[in-house]
Design a protein around this motif. Structure first.
Motif, PDB file in Angstrom:
ATOM      1  N   TRP A  77     -44.147  23.062   7.973  1.00  0.00           N
ATOM      2  CA  TRP A  77     -43.071  23.226   6.987  1.00  0.00           C
ATOM      3  C   TRP A  77     -42.197  24.417   7.372  1.00  0.00           C
ATOM      4  O   TRP A  77     -42.607  25.287   8.155  1.00  0.00           O
ATOM      5  CB  TRP A  77     -43.636  23.410   5.571  1.00  0.00           C
ATOM      6  N   THR A  78     -41.004  24.419   6.842  1.00  0.00           N
ATOM      7  CA  THR A  78     -40.064  25.509   7.104  1.00  0.00           C
ATOM      8  C   THR A  78     -39.705  26.192   5.788  1.00  0.00           C
ATOM      9  O   THR A  78     -39.817  25.601   4.716  1.00  0.00           O
ATOM     10  CB  THR A  78     -38.777  24.996   7.759  1.00  0.00           C
ATOM     11  N   LYS A  79     -39.259  27.418   5.888  1.00  0.00           N
ATOM     12  CA  LYS A  79     -38.897  28.147   4.670  1.00  0.00           C
ATOM     13  C   LYS A  79     -37.738  27.467   3.943  1.00  0.00           C
ATOM     14  O   LYS A  79     -37.660  27.526   2.710  1.00  0.00           O
ATOM     15  CB  LYS A  79     -38.540  29.589   4.997  1.00  0.00           C
ATOM     16  N   GLU A  80     -36.855  26.813   4.703  1.00  0.00           N
ATOM     17  CA  GLU A  80     -35.711  26.153   4.077  1.00  0.00           C
ATOM     18  C   GLU A  80     -36.145  25.041   3.132  1.00  0.00           C
ATOM     19  O   GLU A  80     -35.454  24.748   2.147  1.00  0.00           O
ATOM     20  CB  GLU A  80     -34.776  25.589   5.156  1.00  0.00           C
ATOM     21  N   GLU A  81     -37.281  24.414   3.406  1.00  0.00           N
ATOM     22  CA  GLU A  81     -37.783  23.347   2.542  1.00  0.00           C
ATOM     23  C   GLU A  81     -38.238  23.862   1.183  1.00  0.00           C
ATOM     24  O   GLU A  81     -38.263  23.116   0.206  1.00  0.00           O
ATOM     25  CB  GLU A  81     -38.969  22.643   3.214  1.00  0.00           C
ATOM     26  N   TYR A  82     -38.598  25.149   1.117  1.00  0.00           N
ATOM     27  CA  TYR A  82     -39.256  25.666  -0.079  1.00  0.00           C
ATOM     28  C   TYR A  82     -38.490  26.762  -0.820  1.00  0.00           C
ATOM     29  O   TYR A  82     -38.656  26.904  -2.037  1.00  0.00           O
ATOM     30  CB  TYR A  82     -40.638  26.212   0.293  1.00  0.00           C
ATOM     31  N   GLU A  83     -37.675  27.549  -0.125  1.00  0.00           N
ATOM     32  CA  GLU A  83     -37.141  28.743  -0.775  1.00  0.00           C
ATOM     33  C   GLU A  83     -36.207  28.431  -1.928  1.00  0.00           C
ATOM     34  O   GLU A  83     -36.097  29.230  -2.873  1.00  0.00           O
ATOM     35  CB  GLU A  83     -36.457  29.658   0.253  1.00  0.00           C
TER      36      GLU A  83
END
Length: 383
Positions: A44-50
């Motif tokens: 996962w990437t931070k862009e998916e969650y932030e």
């Protein structure tokens, strides 16, 4: 998803944590056996969650808090010690299902979750600690975190010298923590009090990190898979043990289709100068030093940043998630110091945990830190 398990777990004749040990070197895989790219829910990437925190947070409902609080009160009334907490004492009619789903997310999914809403200021530390350990017991088995046998840790600045990395554990200071894993399958943090400034949390998908390194710095990725790294035990050793362990930073499960997992702390690598000066272990090469710098800078670029508010609990899997903490400053007395309660949890192979190339893979209380036969303790104050 149903939990994977074997029908007959191996017998246990002790309540002690298995502790730190070297890997089984014959089970380690060469860099050529590692995947070129990892796919699946652990990436996962931070862009998916932030911008979408609901994907990784669970806010306790009033019903769940009542269920947790009532069960906790019953435990306290029983007079049993904290070290005896297991999930069998906390059947949780509603929360058990929630925690079972969270456990699978931690084991086989993104590997982290943030619970919100424990009323620690109303409950106080004793009740909050019981509730926290009860929740953790549904995710894994609490293991010792240091030579004192603490299964309930206290992350708090105790005014120890953070520059003495050969002796001091950084969680007992206010210094920055570099991206690392802890010596347990899962780690939990319950926030009792925040710092005046800093002390914020960062998490990174180990598998996303590996993919980025494979693309941008394959030589660094290769170095991290080689058993050329020495890890300091900082004196927390049992009789007859060496003061260091040789291993790798990235491993593969020793089974068909085995997954990549991380196991390291840079502070335990860079604190070995006293042994390398004496010729007992090799000093870090320039390539290794560069690899540590690239590792940290890449993690900083990929990290999801989060702030733990009072009453929040962060749980994460050390297998597929790295975590770090910013340096912090506490408010002047009488304001409380930043204070988090910590759990290290074991999830053995026979209960669906990751298979690891260590002799304790199928042991209930695997990994952790164990010094001789120091019994488990769960103190409510830092010491």
């Amino acid at each position: 998803m149903a939990s994977r398990s074997n029908p007959s777990p191996p017998p246990e004749d002790t309540e002690l944590t298995s502790g730190q040990s070297p890997p089984i070197y014959s089970l380690l895989r060469p860099y050529a056996a590692f995947p070129k790219k990892i796919t699946g829910p652990t990436v996962w990437t931070k862009e998916e969650y932030e911008q979408n925190p609901t994907r990784w947070t669970h806010a306790f409902t009033s019903q769940e808090i009542k269920e947790l609080g009532d069960a906790t009160d019953q435990w306290i009334t029983s007079g049993k010690p904290l070290v005896k907490i297991t999930k069998e004492y906390f059947p949780f009619p509603t929360l058990a299902g929630v925690l079972a789903n969270i456990r699978q997310i931690l084991l086989d999914g993104p590997g982290f979750v943030l619970f919100k809403g424990i009323p620690v200021e109303t409950w106080g530390t004793p009740k909050s600690a019981v509730a926290y350990m009860a929740l953790g017991s549904h995710l894994g088995h609490a293991v010792s975190q240091n030579g004192k046998g603490h299964i309930l840790g206290h992350v708090k600045d105790l005014n120890e010298d953070a520059t003495r990395t050969d002796k001091v554990r950084i969680y007992r200071t206010n210094a920055r923590q570099f991206f690392h894993t802890d010596a347990g399958d899962m780690v939990g943090l319950l926030c009792l009090a925040r710092a005046l400034e800093g002390g914020e949390s960062d998490v990174v998908s180990t598998h996303n990190l590996f993919n980025v390194l494979q693309e941008e710095n394959p030589r660094v990725a290769e170095l991290l898979t080689q058993p050329i790294w020495y890890f300091d035990q900082k004196g927390e050793t049992s009789d007859g043990q060496k003061e260091w362990i040789r291993g790798t930073m990235l491993y593969i499960e020793p089974k068909e289709g085995g997954r990549v997992f991380g196991s390291f702390d840079p502070y335990y690598v860079t604190s070995l100068k006293r042994f390398s000066d004496a010729g007992l272990v090799p000093p870090l090469s320039d390539e290794q030093k560069n690899a540590l710098e690239v590792l940290e800078s890449t993690c900083l670029r990929l990290a999801l940043h989060m702030i733990l508010e009072v009453g929040d609990i962060q749980f994460l899997s050390n297998a597929q998630v790295l975590h770090a903490r910013t340096a912090y400053k506490d408010a002047a007395p009488p304001a409380p110091r930043r204070h988090l309660l910590r759990l290290w949890l074991s999830t053995p192979e026979y209960e669906g945990g990751w298979k690891i190339p260590f002799e304790d893979s199928n042991r209930r209380l695997r990994s952790g830190i164990q010094v001789n036969r120091t019994p488990p303790v769960a103190n409510l104050e830092a010491d």
